[in-house]
Design a protein around this motif. Structure first.
Motif, PDB file in Angstrom:
ATOM      1  N   GLN A   1       0.851  -1.188   0.000  1.00 27.61           N
ATOM      2  CA  GLN A   1       0.000   0.000   0.000  1.00 27.61           C
ATOM      3  C   GLN A   1       0.887   1.239   0.000  1.00 27.61           C
ATOM      4  OE1 GLN A   1      -2.432  -0.742   3.505  1.00 27.61           O
ATOM      5  NE2 GLN A   1      -4.088  -1.519   2.225  1.00 27.61           N
ATOM      6  N   VAL A   2       0.500   2.200  -0.810  1.00 30.97           N
ATOM      7  CA  VAL A   2       1.221   3.471  -0.856  1.00 30.97           C
ATOM      8  C   VAL A   2       0.387   4.500  -0.117  1.00 30.97           C
ATOM      9  CG1 VAL A   2       2.114   5.296  -2.352  1.00 30.97           C
ATOM     10  CG2 VAL A   2       2.291   2.916  -3.076  1.00 30.97           C
ATOM     11  N   THR A   3       0.977   5.105   0.898  1.00 32.03           N
ATOM     12  CA  THR A   3       0.265   6.127   1.674  1.00 32.03           C
ATOM     13  C   THR A   3       1.197   7.317   1.910  1.00 32.03           C
ATOM     14  OG1 THR A   3       0.975   5.053   3.709  1.00 32.03           O
ATOM     15  CG2 THR A   3      -1.238   4.517   2.959  1.00 32.03           C
ATOM     16  N   ALA A   4       0.593   8.402   2.367  1.00 35.41           N
ATOM     17  CA  ALA A   4       1.402   9.552   2.808  1.00 35.41           C
ATOM     18  C   ALA A   4       0.794  10.000   4.130  1.00 35.41           C
ATOM     19  CB  ALA A   4       1.373  10.661   1.776  1.00 35.41           C
ATOM     20  N   GLY A   5       0.917   9.128   5.111  1.00 35.35           N
ATOM     21  CA  GLY A   5       0.234   9.383   6.387  1.00 35.35           C
ATOM     22  C   GLY A   5      -1.265   9.430   6.126  1.00 35.35           C
ATOM     23  N   GLU A   6      -1.936  10.312   6.868  1.00 36.36           N
ATOM     24  CA  GLU A   6      -3.387  10.447   6.681  1.00 36.36           C
ATOM     25  C   GLU A   6      -3.734  11.473   5.613  1.00 36.36           C
ATOM     26  OE1 GLU A   6      -5.202   9.897  11.167  1.00 36.36           O
ATOM     27  OE2 GLU A   6      -5.168  11.841  10.224  1.00 36.36           O
ATOM     28  N   THR A   7      -2.719  12.181   5.154  1.00 32.56           N
ATOM     29  CA  THR A   7      -3.012  13.348   4.330  1.00 32.56           C
ATOM     30  C   THR A   7      -3.514  13.003   2.942  1.00 32.56           C
ATOM     31  OG1 THR A   7      -0.731  13.414   3.577  1.00 32.56           O
ATOM     32  CG2 THR A   7      -1.280  14.756   5.496  1.00 32.56           C
ATOM     33  N   GLY A   8      -3.197  11.827   2.452  1.00 33.88           N
ATOM     34  CA  GLY A   8      -3.525  11.500   1.079  1.00 33.88           C
ATOM     35  C   GLY A   8      -2.576  12.210   0.127  1.00 33.88           C
ATOM     36  N   PHE A   9      -2.852  12.058  -1.173  1.00 36.48           N
ATOM     37  CA  PHE A   9      -1.954  12.645  -2.167  1.00 36.48           C
ATOM     38  C   PHE A   9      -2.717  12.835  -3.467  1.00 36.48           C
ATOM     39  CE2 PHE A   9      -1.240   8.126  -1.371  1.00 36.48           C
ATOM     40  CZ  PHE A   9      -1.757   7.593  -2.546  1.00 36.48           C
ATOM     41  N   ASN A  10      -2.098  13.574  -4.372  1.00 39.19           N
ATOM     42  CA  ASN A  10      -2.755  13.879  -5.636  1.00 39.19           C
ATOM     43  C   ASN A  10      -2.905  12.641  -6.519  1.00 39.19           C
ATOM     44  OD1 ASN A  10      -3.086  16.475  -4.955  1.00 39.19           O
ATOM     45  ND2 ASN A  10      -1.326  17.248  -6.108  1.00 39.19           N
ATOM     46  N   GLU A  11      -3.875  12.742  -7.408  1.00 39.49           N
ATOM     47  CA  GLU A  11      -4.186  11.605  -8.279  1.00 39.49           C
ATOM     48  C   GLU A  11      -3.024  11.186  -9.180  1.00 39.49           C
ATOM     49  OE1 GLU A  11      -8.931  12.538  -8.895  1.00 39.49           O
ATOM     50  OE2 GLU A  11      -7.583  12.628 -10.572  1.00 39.49           O
ATOM     51  N   GLU A  12      -2.156  12.167  -9.513  1.00 34.85           N
ATOM     52  CA  GLU A  12      -1.082  11.857 -10.459  1.00 34.85           C
ATOM     53  C   GLU A  12      -0.171  10.735  -9.959  1.00 34.85           C
ATOM     54  OE1 GLU A  12      -1.186  15.674  -9.606  1.00 34.85           O
ATOM     55  OE2 GLU A  12      -2.969  15.104 -10.721  1.00 34.85           O
ATOM     56  N   VAL A  13      -0.126  10.595  -8.634  1.00 25.76           N
ATOM     57  CA  VAL A  13       0.742   9.560  -8.054  1.00 25.76           C
ATOM     58  C   VAL A  13       0.337   8.177  -8.581  1.00 25.76           C
ATOM     59  CG1 VAL A  13       1.474   8.495  -5.875  1.00 25.76           C
ATOM     60  CG2 VAL A  13       1.151  10.950  -6.005  1.00 25.76           C
ATOM     61  N   LEU A  14      -0.954   8.024  -8.870  1.00 23.21           N
ATOM     62  CA  LEU A  14      -1.443   6.722  -9.345  1.00 23.21           C
ATOM     63  C   LEU A  14      -0.724   6.313 -10.634  1.00 23.21           C
ATOM     64  CD1 LEU A  14      -3.452   4.360  -9.094  1.00 23.21           C
ATOM     65  CD2 LEU A  14      -5.068   5.707 -10.418  1.00 23.21           C
ATOM     66  N   GLU A  15      -0.569   7.264 -11.534  1.00 21.17           N
ATOM     67  CA  GLU A  15       0.078   6.923 -12.814  1.00 21.17           C
ATOM     68  C   GLU A  15       1.534   6.530 -12.596  1.00 21.17           C
ATOM     69  OE1 GLU A  15      -0.538   8.982 -16.370  1.00 21.17           O
ATOM     70  OE2 GLU A  15      -2.551   9.651 -15.835  1.00 21.17           O
ATOM     71  N   THR A  16       2.181   7.233 -11.660  1.00 17.34           N
ATOM     72  CA  THR A  16       3.579   6.884 -11.359  1.00 17.34           C
ATOM     73  C   THR A  16       3.660   5.449 -10.850  1.00 17.34           C
ATOM     74  OG1 THR A  16       3.881   9.176 -10.686  1.00 17.34           O
ATOM     75  CG2 THR A  16       5.616   7.644 -10.057  1.00 17.34           C
ATOM     76  N   VAL A  17       2.738   5.115  -9.957  1.00 16.67           N
ATOM     77  CA  VAL A  17       2.749   3.763  -9.369  1.00 16.67           C
ATOM     78  C   VAL A  17       2.413   2.736 -10.444  1.00 16.67           C
ATOM     79  CG1 VAL A  17       1.626   2.256  -7.676  1.00 16.67           C
ATOM     80  CG2 VAL A  17       2.207   4.595  -7.054  1.00 16.67           C
ATOM     81  N   GLN A  18       1.404   3.044 -11.257  1.00 17.43           N
ATOM     82  CA  GLN A  18       1.005   2.082 -12.283  1.00 17.43           C
ATOM     83  C   GLN A  18       2.096   1.878 -13.335  1.00 17.43           C
ATOM     84  OE1 GLN A  18      -2.740   3.844 -13.468  1.00 17.43           O
ATOM     85  NE2 GLN A  18      -3.923   2.403 -12.232  1.00 17.43           N
TER      86      GLN A  18
END
Lengths: 850, 271
Positions: free
Chosen positions: A61-78
């Motif tokens: 799982q990719v997290t940034a604490g409770e803060t969440g993160f921008n949608e663009e991170v999804l493309e990087t992960v994918q």
């Protein structure tokens, strides 16, 4: 074994009540241990179960604490070669408004790809039941429920239910029902699934995700994927297995676990003293029996093993009942611990089932038996050392010899001295705890001596109250200190615990009230959730201007708070408009100066940290701290340390612009609202609610309501103290009943003579009652004294290991005063049955010897 | 004869035998390879011809999508589809027109010759577009029996072909060709069998296999000549494992329309 059968069994049968009382000591200890731990484990299990069920086939799982993160991170992960499937997730806890059903955990997922990770296991076969998958995605009101939730509330496919969203209560249409397995068992079945993009809108998340769940492509290891993603994303993100969330939850609730551990251990120690007391009494009572056995050729070793065997059997039976009682206690308190965890830590989970860990049960059984055997060790040794000749010299054995008294006093003095040395050099944690244990040991050694001295001191008072009964009661205690010392020690220990916890909670209350008065002074607080600690719903920042434009409002301060991972520990970030804050609150730093604090923090050139964070993470003024964020690492100096109780693991206060820069997140958890002079709180509150009626879900708390809310949560946190008071009272009753029962048996002849020479029933009763009250008073005095020392150590433990908070030492006078009638009342109640037993005893039997 | 000489003679014979054997095997292998190569060449030529004959610069149709589940329940959806570009390098926009709940939901597919397509979906009720990730292409296309991957175009160059033999489909003579995705192409299917009509090179049937298990069968029917292109007006996809089928009926089909490039962008999708 033969001795146990021939000697012990008849004794147990003859003294059923005392056997039960002895066993009760271990039952209480084990029950508290099992109850507390099992309830705590159940909450952790509930959380982990939910995480596990929701994770499905997720490997990382990719997290940034409770803060969440921008949608663009999804493309990087994918795009990472080692990633097979990566899907975004949002979690939100929403109020169902259905009585008795509590909150619903809404999981927002991208259904176009999520089924690769999670098996939704829908009713009536696959996705046909999401009446139409395209409709599910196209309509933002679509929701899938678990069968448990649907059946319990009478929902079927296409029925509607209202849920609280940031847009106000919204009707959702049930488009699918999950079977009762796997995913649907998460969060106690109170789970709903909706489209992630609809969830973003409904829960005010903007274009962010809470986390990304992923599976690893064949041919790559999880560790490889983890390294690759960490490299791609940077230190502001955590790439961990789903179990990592459980570990974080455990880290977050470590303070509570520590409290539970302390309570459990002390409950066992108290149980140990009840056993010790009972066996000491048994040894003294059975001296003649031991003498005869020794005269018949029984060795010292056999006598010792006889008593240790008895204690082991008692331990096994007591532990077994303790396990059962503990499970009952766990069931009773698990739900409230779950609520407490939610209220204190803002992490919603449910503990509907009791998670019985065989290791905990086994450990409790083992501890129970060992405690029992250890408690009986000294009495067993005393029994083995009995001189057959002295065995018939009644009464003499209950006296503390001058030599023994001197030895006890000497050892205790040495222990106190060493403890003081430990305190001076308590930079080391081990040295500090050793010192604490030595203080407890010294108190236990000194207990009988002090009890004897106090009894002598009280004798004139007792004689003044009731000349005959008072003198008899005092003499009984003075002449047989061994009979009384165990009970007094047990009461002393329990009261010491009560006083320490009460003192700690009192000090916390005072500190929290001080902090609230200084930091929480807005007139109103506007929150998207009824529970201000639940941070899964958020407002857009534009609302700030809207609220500011409402007549009567003079100032609005947006607050964004979220847990992040700092040095592997979850800590709270509080981001707000510092410049505005500096003009409204009176917060003097405990380290650093106020002017620098406000100026540097407002300018984004420095950070202000809470004193507990500074203590727990060993941060000093001027230290540069590094906070990894999704859009870079913040490297700023600490410009001040302030008292702050927002979070047990610590708080970092920063300017909102800094947060927006590094997290790209402008959402708001809470608006602090100040009123114009002349505006009234009810009027402005009504205007805010009216402004957002039907448009947004808005909860407006007045200053008083928020403070009451915080104090209510604090109350829940310290509700453990009430359990301890109950245990203390129970221990006192058990100990005193035990002591009095023996006292009456020992003094049958004396009481018989008293009755024979014309002693009235009322006088006999009075003697017993006064004896009981005196034991209670002795325990009370010593307990309050021991509690005063114990409080110091508990406050130090809180400061050093639990929450890093420095609490002022204030002896809990009110609790101490309340304990006086409580303990004396308990002592009196404990004396009722033994007194009646003494009055109704056969005069012939009592004077048989004469 | 001395022992050494005997040994040498035996070795010489043995080497000669081995040489013959190798030659024979080589001849066999080369012969087989030549046959396979020829068949493969034929298969590729057939597929290239089929693709060439069906190539159009653009396309538009109105589709009726009917999903028949295992219990016989039928659900209908309608869409319009516009495509611009040639095989493997085209863009496609699909807009749902009925029922009302899904009206205006749109899908943009951008096909690439060297990699899997990019797909985005637009949901007007929340005014959001979402990217459908590469790894999710095996997911069923909104409850139909098509997967997202099935919506992509099969460019000839993305597969290796082998002619398996001849067959008859709906009374028409066909070539039966096996296609296997090249390494670069990520597919849920390990291989496919394709039936191509001999009379007009139109596709007649495709069977898709995953690990040698037949998973989906696509049947082409009502094949008509539309603007010189032989086109199946009815496509029926059967999901063998789920025992359900989806029928797509093409209406108002037109080829080579003057469609603009900017109609196939995310911005256009949101309009």
């Amino acid at each position: 074994m033969i001795l146990l059968k021939l000697i012990s069994w008849p004794y147990f049968r003859k003294h059923v009540l005392r056997t039960l009382l002895t066993t009760a000591g271990i039952v209480i200890g084990v029950a508290v241990f099992v109850g507390m731990h099992t309830a705590n484990q159940s909450v952790l299990f509930g959380f982990n179960h939910t995480v596990d069920r929701i994770a499905g086939k997720t490997q990382l799982q990719v997290t940034a604490g409770e803060t969440g993160f921008n949608e663009e991170v999804l493309e990087t992960v994918q795009s990472a070669p080692s990633v097979a499937v990566a899907v975004p997730v949002i979690e939100a806890v929403v109020d169902t408004g259905i009585k008795g059903r509590g909150s619903l955990l809404v999981l927002g997922t991208d259904m176009t790809g999520d089924r690769s990770l999670r098996d939704y296991d829908l009713e009536e076969g696959d996705e046909a039941v999401i009446d139409d998958p395209l409709v599910f995605l196209a309509q933002p009101d679509s929701i899938i429920l678990t069968r448990e939730f649907a059946e319990a509330n009478g929902f079927g496919v296409n029925s509607t239910l209202a849920l609280g969203t940031v847009l106000g209560p919204r009707q959702f249409t049930v488009r699918g029902i999950m079977k009762s397995s796997g995913l649907s068992t998460a969060f106690g079945g109170n789970l709903a699934i909706m489209d992630i993009y609809a969830a973003q809108r409904m829960f005010g998340r903007g274009r962010t995700f809470d986390r990304i769940d992923l599976s690893v492509r064949d041919g790559h290891s999880v560790a490889e994927a983890q390294q690759e993603l960490q490299r791609l994303l940077g230190p502001g993100f955590q790439v961990d297995s789903p179990a990592g969330r459980g570990r974080q939850f455990e880290a977050m609730t470590a303070a509570y676990s520590m409290m539970i551990n302390i309570s459990s251990v002390l409950a066992l120690v108290i149980g140990m003293f009840i056993i010790y007391n009972s066996f000491s009494i048994a040894v003294t009572q059975r001296r003649s029996e031991i003498g005869i056995l020794r005269a018949l050729g029984a060795s010292r070793s056999q006598i010792r093993w006889l008593f240790l065997g008895e204690s082991a059997v008692t331990g096994i039976i007591g532990s077994a009942f303790g396990l059962l009682a503990g499970l009952v206690i766990a069931r009773a308190i698990a739900a409230s611990i779950g609520t407490l965890m939610r209220d204190v830590y803002g992490v919603a989970q449910r503990a509907d089932e009791i998670a019985t860990d065989p290791r905990t049960l086994g450990l409790a059984m083992l501890i129970g038996v060992i405690t029992s055997v250890v408690a009986a060790w000294i009495p067993a040794r005393q029994a083995a050392a009995v001189d057959p000749v002295q065995a018939l010299q009644k009464g003499k054995y209950q006296v503390l010899s001058a030599g023994e008294s001197r030895l006890r006093a000497g050892v205790a003095a040495v222990l106190v001295l060493v403890a003081l040395v430990c305190l001076v050099g308590s930079g080391s944690r081990i040295v500090f705890y050793v010192g604490f244990l030595l203080v407890i040991a010294a108190a236990l050694l000194l207990g009988p001596l002090l009890a004897l001295g106090l009894a002598r001191l009280l004798r004139p008072l007792l004689r003044a109250i009731r000349p005959v009964e008072g003198s008899l009661a005092a003499d009984s205690l003075i002449q047989a200190p061994r009979r009384t010392s165990g009970s007094v020690a047990a009461v002393m220990l329990s009261l010491g615990l009560v006083v320490a916890f009460a003192g700690m909670s009192g000090a916390s209350y005072n500190s929290i009230i001080d902090w609230m008065d200084g930091a929480l002074n807005p007139d109103l607080f506007v929150s998207p959730s009824q529970d201000v600690v639940i941070r899964t719903l958020r407002f857009p920042q534009e609302m700030g201007q809207e609220i500011a434009a409402i007549p009567g409002v003079s100032r609005v301060q947006p607050v964004r708070n979220a847990r992040i991972v700092y040095r592997g520990t979850p800590v709270m970030i509080v981001a707000t408009d510092i410049q505005s804050l500096s003009q409204t609150v009176q917060r003097k730093p405990v380290v650093g100066d106020a002017e620098t604090m406000w100026r540097e923090t407002a300018a984004g050139r420095g950070l202000t940290v809470s004193d507990n964070l500074a203590e727990l993470q060993k941060i000093r003024l001027g230290d540069t701290i590094e906070i990894p964020a999704p859009h870079g690492t913040i490297r700023l100096p600490v410009v001040a340390v302030v008292v702050d109780y927002s979070d047990q693991q610590g708080t970092i206060l920063m300017d909102r612009t800094l947060f927006q820069q590094y997290w790209h997140d402008d959402s708001v958890n809470l608006f602090r609202v100040y009123l114009q002079p002349g505006a009234t709180v009810p009027d402005v509150k009504a205007r805010i609610l009216e402004h957002y009626a039907g448009e947004r879900q808005v909860f407006v708390l007045t200053n008083r309501e928020l403070k009451e809310y915080i104090l209510r949560v604090t109350d829940q946190w310290f509700s453990l103290s009430s359990v301890q008071i109950a245990v203390a009272v129970l221990v006192a009753i058990l100990g005193i009943v035990n002591t009095l029962t023996v006292s009456i048996t020992d003094r049958r002849r004396e009481l018989g003579v008293l009755k024979a020479v014309g002693g009235l029933h009322a006088q006999i009763r009075g003697t017993i009652w006064l004896e009981a009250l005196t034991i209670g008073a002795l325990g009370l005095i010593l307990g309050l004294g021991f509690g005063a020392v114990n409080l110091y150590y508990i406050l130090e433990i809180v400061h050093r290991d639990i929450a890093g908070m420095r609490l002022d030492y204030v002896f809990p006078v009110r609790v101490a005063l309340a304990l006086v009638p409580t303990m004396l009342g308990a002592a009196f109640i404990a004396a009722l049955w033994p007194a009646e037993s003494a009055v109704r005893g056969s005069l012939v039997e009592a004077l048989e010897y004469e | 004869m001395s022992r050494r000489r005997m040994d040498r003679t035996r070795r010489t014979r043995s080497q000669g035998f081995r040489g013959l054997l190798v030659a024979a095997v080589l001849a066999l292998v080369c012969g087989a390879a030549a046959t396979v190569l020829k068949a493969a060449d034929n298969a590729r030529q057939i597929m290239e011809e089929s693709q060439k004959r069906s190539t159009a610069q653009s396309q538009r149709y109105e589709g009726l999508l009917q999903v028949f589940d295992a219990k016989g329940k039928v659900s209908d959806k309608r869409w319009t589809l516009e495509r611009l570009g040639s095989f493997g390098d085209s863009k496609m926009v699909l807009r749902f027109t009925a029922p009302a709940e899904v009206k205006a939901v749109a899908l943009l597919v951008v096909n690439h010759p060297d990699r899997a397509s990019d797909q985005w979906m637009w949901t007007p009720a929340i005014e959001r577009d979402r990217r459908i990730a590469l790894q999710d292409r095996s997911t069923r296309f909104f409850g139909t029996d098509f997967s997202f991957e099935d919506l992509e175009e099969r460019d000839v160059n993305q597969y290796e072909y082998t002619l398996v033999g001849d067959d008859t489909v709906d009374g028409a003579a066909t070539w039966k060709i096996q296609s296997v995705p090249k390494q670069a192409k990520s597919s849920q299917y390990s291989r496919s069998l394709i039936w191509v009509r001999k009379d007009n090179y139109a596709l007649a049937r495709i069977e898709n296999y995953a690990k040698d298990q037949l998973v989906r069968r696509l049947a082409y029917s009502d094949i008509q000549n539309v603007q010189g292109i032989w086109t199946a007006k009815v496509l029926e996809m059967t999901d063998v494992r789920r025992n359900s089928r989806t029928k797509l009926t093409l209406d108002k089909l037109q080829y080579n329309l003057p469609l603009k490039e900017d109609a196939f962008t995310l911005q256009a999708l949101r309009r």
